[in-house]
Enzyme design. Structure first.
Site, PDB file in Angstrom:
ATOM      1  N   GLY A  17       0.838  -1.203   0.000  1.00 32.57           N
ATOM      2  CA  GLY A  17       0.000   0.000   0.000  1.00 32.57           C
ATOM      3  C   GLY A  17       0.870   1.249   0.000  1.00 32.57           C
ATOM      4  N   ARG A  78       0.688  -4.762  -5.904  1.00 30.80           N
ATOM      5  CA  ARG A  78       0.766  -6.064  -5.242  1.00 30.80           C
ATOM      6  C   ARG A  78       0.931  -7.092  -6.361  1.00 30.80           C
ATOM      7  NH1 ARG A  78      -2.757  -3.377  -1.290  1.00 30.80           N
ATOM      8  NH2 ARG A  78      -1.505  -3.404   0.611  1.00 30.80           N
ATOM      9  N   GLY A 108       5.726  -2.503   3.402  1.00 32.29           N
ATOM     10  CA  GLY A 108       5.327  -3.078   4.693  1.00 32.29           C
ATOM     11  C   GLY A 108       5.897  -4.470   4.905  1.00 32.29           C
ATOM     12  N   ASP A 109       5.354  -5.171   5.884  1.00 35.65           N
ATOM     13  CA  ASP A 109       5.916  -6.486   6.243  1.00 35.65           C
ATOM     14  C   ASP A 109       5.803  -7.496   5.096  1.00 35.65           C
ATOM     15  OD1 ASP A 109       3.168  -6.376   6.613  1.00 35.65           O
ATOM     16  OD2 ASP A 109       3.172  -8.018   8.050  1.00 35.65           O
ATOM     17  N   THR A 132       4.479   2.167   5.651  1.00 31.24           N
ATOM     18  CA  THR A 132       3.061   1.775   5.681  1.00 31.24           C
ATOM     19  C   THR A 132       2.380   2.645   6.725  1.00 31.24           C
ATOM     20  OG1 THR A 132       1.496   0.088   6.426  1.00 31.24           O
ATOM     21  CG2 THR A 132       3.755  -0.212   7.130  1.00 31.24           C
ATOM     22  N   ILE A 133       1.157   3.073   6.425  1.00 28.22           N
ATOM     23  CA  ILE A 133       0.467   3.938   7.395  1.00 28.22           C
ATOM     24  C   ILE A 133       0.170   3.193   8.687  1.00 28.22           C
ATOM     25  CG2 ILE A 133      -0.563   5.439   5.636  1.00 28.22           C
ATOM     26  CD1 ILE A 133      -3.260   3.971   6.227  1.00 28.22           C
ATOM     27  N   ASP A 134       0.191   1.843   8.642  1.00 32.06           N
ATOM     28  CA  ASP A 134      -0.302   1.053   9.781  1.00 32.06           C
ATOM     29  C   ASP A 134       0.613   1.063  11.009  1.00 32.06           C
ATOM     30  OD1 ASP A 134      -2.311   0.422   8.017  1.00 32.06           O
ATOM     31  OD2 ASP A 134      -1.419  -1.477   7.409  1.00 32.06           O
ATOM     32  N   ASP A 136       2.692  -1.099  11.947  1.00 33.45           N
ATOM     33  CA  ASP A 136       2.442  -2.413  12.568  1.00 33.45           C
ATOM     34  C   ASP A 136       3.620  -3.373  12.432  1.00 33.45           C
ATOM     35  OD1 ASP A 136       2.301  -2.661   9.829  1.00 33.45           O
ATOM     36  OD2 ASP A 136       0.518  -3.920   9.801  1.00 33.45           O
ATOM     37  N   MET A 176      -8.340   3.090   9.440  1.00 37.84           N
ATOM     38  CA  MET A 176      -7.573   1.979   8.848  1.00 37.84           C
ATOM     39  C   MET A 176      -6.602   1.367   9.863  1.00 37.84           C
ATOM     40  SD  MET A 176      -6.702   3.021   4.966  1.00 37.84           S
ATOM     41  CE  MET A 176      -7.712   2.324   3.696  1.00 37.84           C
ATOM     42  N   ARG A 178      -5.395  -2.207   9.122  1.00 38.44           N
ATOM     43  CA  ARG A 178      -5.381  -3.669   8.919  1.00 38.44           C
ATOM     44  C   ARG A 178      -5.623  -4.397  10.237  1.00 38.44           C
ATOM     45  NH1 ARG A 178      -1.916  -6.380   4.424  1.00 38.44           N
ATOM     46  NH2 ARG A 178      -2.168  -4.921   2.734  1.00 38.44           N
ATOM     47  N   GLN A 287      -7.357   8.300   4.273  1.00 39.94           N
ATOM     48  CA  GLN A 287      -6.238   8.267   5.232  1.00 39.94           C
ATOM     49  C   GLN A 287      -4.916   7.869   4.585  1.00 39.94           C
ATOM     50  OE1 GLN A 287      -7.894   6.056   9.000  1.00 39.94           O
ATOM     51  NE2 GLN A 287      -9.141   5.667   7.210  1.00 39.94           N
TER      52      GLN A 287
HETATM   53  P1  ATP Z   1       0.875  -2.649   3.491  1.00 33.69           P
HETATM   54  O1  ATP Z   1       0.766  -3.383   4.794  1.00 33.69           O
HETATM   55  O2  ATP Z   1       1.072  -1.189   3.647  1.00 33.69           O
HETATM   56  O3  ATP Z   1      -0.203  -2.948   2.515  1.00 33.69           O
HETATM   57  P2  ATP Z   1       2.740  -4.660   2.605  1.00 33.69           P
HETATM   58  O4  ATP Z   1       4.126  -4.563   2.079  1.00 33.69           O
HETATM   59  O5  ATP Z   1       2.572  -5.470   3.850  1.00 33.69           O
HETATM   60  O6  ATP Z   1       2.243  -3.172   2.779  1.00 33.69           O
HETATM   61  P3  ATP Z   1       1.501  -6.734   0.984  1.00 33.69           P
HETATM   62  O7  ATP Z   1       0.422  -6.631  -0.028  1.00 33.69           O
HETATM   63  O8  ATP Z   1       1.337  -7.643   2.125  1.00 33.69           O
HETATM   64  O9  ATP Z   1       1.779  -5.227   1.451  1.00 33.69           O
HETATM   65  O10 ATP Z   1       2.849  -7.190   0.239  1.00 33.69           O
HETATM   66  C1  ATP Z   1       3.293  -6.523  -0.932  1.00 33.69           C
HETATM   67  C2  ATP Z   1       3.817  -7.503  -1.963  1.00 33.69           C
HETATM   68  O11 ATP Z   1       4.947  -8.222  -1.437  1.00 33.69           O
HETATM   69  C3  ATP Z   1       2.851  -8.619  -2.383  1.00 33.69           C
HETATM   70  O12 ATP Z   1       1.955  -8.224  -3.376  1.00 33.69           O
HETATM   71  C4  ATP Z   1       3.808  -9.669  -2.936  1.00 33.69           C
HETATM   72  O13 ATP Z   1       4.158  -9.383  -4.257  1.00 33.69           O
HETATM   73  C5  ATP Z   1       5.033  -9.509  -2.048  1.00 33.69           C
HETATM   74  N1  ATP Z   1       5.024 -10.567  -1.026  1.00 33.69           N
HETATM   75  C6  ATP Z   1       4.363 -10.608   0.143  1.00 33.69           C
HETATM   76  N2  ATP Z   1       4.601 -11.761   0.809  1.00 33.69           N
HETATM   77  C7  ATP Z   1       5.442 -12.495   0.032  1.00 33.69           C
HETATM   78  C8  ATP Z   1       6.071 -13.783   0.121  1.00 33.69           C
HETATM   79  N3  ATP Z   1       5.897 -14.548   1.199  1.00 33.69           N
HETATM   80  N4  ATP Z   1       6.853 -14.183  -0.886  1.00 33.69           N
HETATM   81  C9  ATP Z   1       7.063 -13.408  -1.964  1.00 33.69           C
HETATM   82  N5  ATP Z   1       6.503 -12.184  -2.121  1.00 33.69           N
HETATM   83  C10 ATP Z   1       5.710 -11.736  -1.157  1.00 33.69           C
END
Ligand code: ATP
Length: 355
Positions: A17, A78, A108-109, A132-134, A136, A176, A178, A287
């Site tokens: 995000g 994503r 993010g994570d 990430t805004i969260d 977390d 928000m 999550r 947000q």
């Molecule tokens: P936010 O929490 O702000 O949305 P985020 O980084 O946690 O950020 P995610 O959608 O969970 O957002 O992850 C972003 C991208 O990271 C996913 O679309 C995917 O391409 C990649 N990703 C996540 N987990 C894995 C994994 N276990 N193996 C490979 N790629 C991954």
């Protein structure tokens, strides 16, 4: 790779995000890298863009006029393909073909999990920047965008409060976050909310109703309850959802089914229990956007710069963590262990201040 020492080729992307301040981090990565006489390449649209070879060289001028902009100038996405072995191998191959020595990922994570997986196939250095805004991510006290998101929600609640006061209403405001209550807690505290409902706590319907009633009897004619989007639903709504799933009633078509939004669900179960006029507002994606606060611009700049410093030091598999207010390298795997815990005192403080 075969690049000369001190002649690194760095790639940077944003993933997951978007969050306000990511641009400050991207700008800092690029300009700190150029300062070291590295070459920098921007990857458009996250891991998805990497798989589609959307890579271009960036100059200092490309990063002009973005420090005050929300979103991310590289786009973000994503990617399902990136989560497959073939996708990871392909991504590593593309990075090797471009002779990229180090990859920085702002996200993010989930994005960090992806970066760890990628490093099984990609031989260069990998560094994460929490965005990430969260807020977390375990292992860091801060993630870029949180301050702006909280500020945006607080400003919205300041407006809702005018209506709450004029009409004597109780507003359930969904924010928000999550699966985390970090945004909800800070928003509740900063907006002077009466109460807060977060995923980290099982809120009992009757106890909650008693708290609100006690406030009303003390003369509170209006109020705000902040509800985290990941908050558990009231037990009776959960039960109704199970029943509905088992035997759907074709005549029931609510505009928003209570089970889709914890704020609506909590408002619905509170209506018959307390003598107040209840309204609901779901703040949603407003947000995530908007001009970053100065804190997010400063932290984005500092962590973007730190990522290049870590790369120069030869570190890999790390992210730019905030600990005790300072930047320190932390292992990526630390960030992927669940959700950062909330401080229980914060929950109590919201209720103490809202009493
Ligand atoms: P936010 O929490 O702000 O949305 P985020 O980084 O946690 O950020 P995610 O959608 O969970 O957002 O992850 C972003 C991208 O990271 C996913 O679309 C995917 O391409 C990649 N990703 C996540 N987990 C894995 C994994 N276990 N193996 C490979 N790629 C991954």
């Amino acid at each position: 790779m075969g690049n000369r020492k001190d002649d690194k080729r760095i790639a940077v992307l944003a993933s997951g995000g978007d969050s306000p301040g990511m641009n400050a981090a991207l700008r800092a990565v690029v300009r700190a890298a150029l300062w070291e006489h590295y070459q920098v390449f921007g990857i458009q649209n996250g891991y998805e863009g990497l798989l589609h070879n959307e890579i271009r060289e960036l100059t200092s001028r490309d990063m002009g006029l973005i420090i005050n902009q929300g979103g991310t100038m590289l786009g973000t996405a994503r990617s399902a393909e990136f989560q497959t072995r073939e996708g990871l191998e392909k991504a590593a191959r593309i990075l090797h073909e471009h002779r990229i020595d180090a990859l920085c990922v702002v996200g993010g994570d989930g994005s960090f999990r992806g970066l760890m997986e990628l490093s099984e196939f990609y031989k260069g250095q990998v560094v994460g920047i929490p965005g990430t805004i969260d807020n977390d991510i375990p292992g860091t006290e801060y993630t870029i965008g949180f301050d702006t998101a909280v500020q945006t929600a607080v400003e919205a609640i300041d407006k809702l409060r005018d209506t709450a006061l004029s009409h004597g209403r109780l507003f359930f405001v969904e924010v928000m976050g999550r699966n985390s209550g970090q945004i909800a807690l800070s928003v509740a505290l900063a907006s002077g909310a009466e109460d807060v409902i977060i995923p980290e706590e099982r809120t009992d319907v009757e106890e909650f109703a008693q708290r609100l009633e006690a406030g009303r009897k003390k003369g509170k004619r209006f109020g705000i309850v902040v509800v985290a989007e990941g908050a558990p639903l009231p037990r009776e709504v959960e039960r109704a959802r199970v029943l509905r799933a088992e035997a759907p009633d074709p005549n029931v078509k609510a505009a928003i089914a209570p089970e889709e939004s914890p704020a609506f669900a909590w408002a619905e179960v509170m209506r018959p229990r307390i003598g107040m006029n209840i309204r609901v507002s779901v703040l949603g994606h407003i947000q995530r956007g908007g001009r970053p606060t100065s804190f997010d611009r400063v932290w984005g700049s500092r962590t973007g710069d730190a990522a290049i410093r870590f790369i120069k030091q030869g570190l890999t598999g790390v992210f730019t963590a905030m600990r005790g207010g300072h930047i320190t390298p932390a292992y990526l795997f630390e960030a992927t262990r669940g959700v950062r815990a909330v401080e229980p005192e914060m929950v109590q403080l919201v209720r103490k201040m809202g009493s």
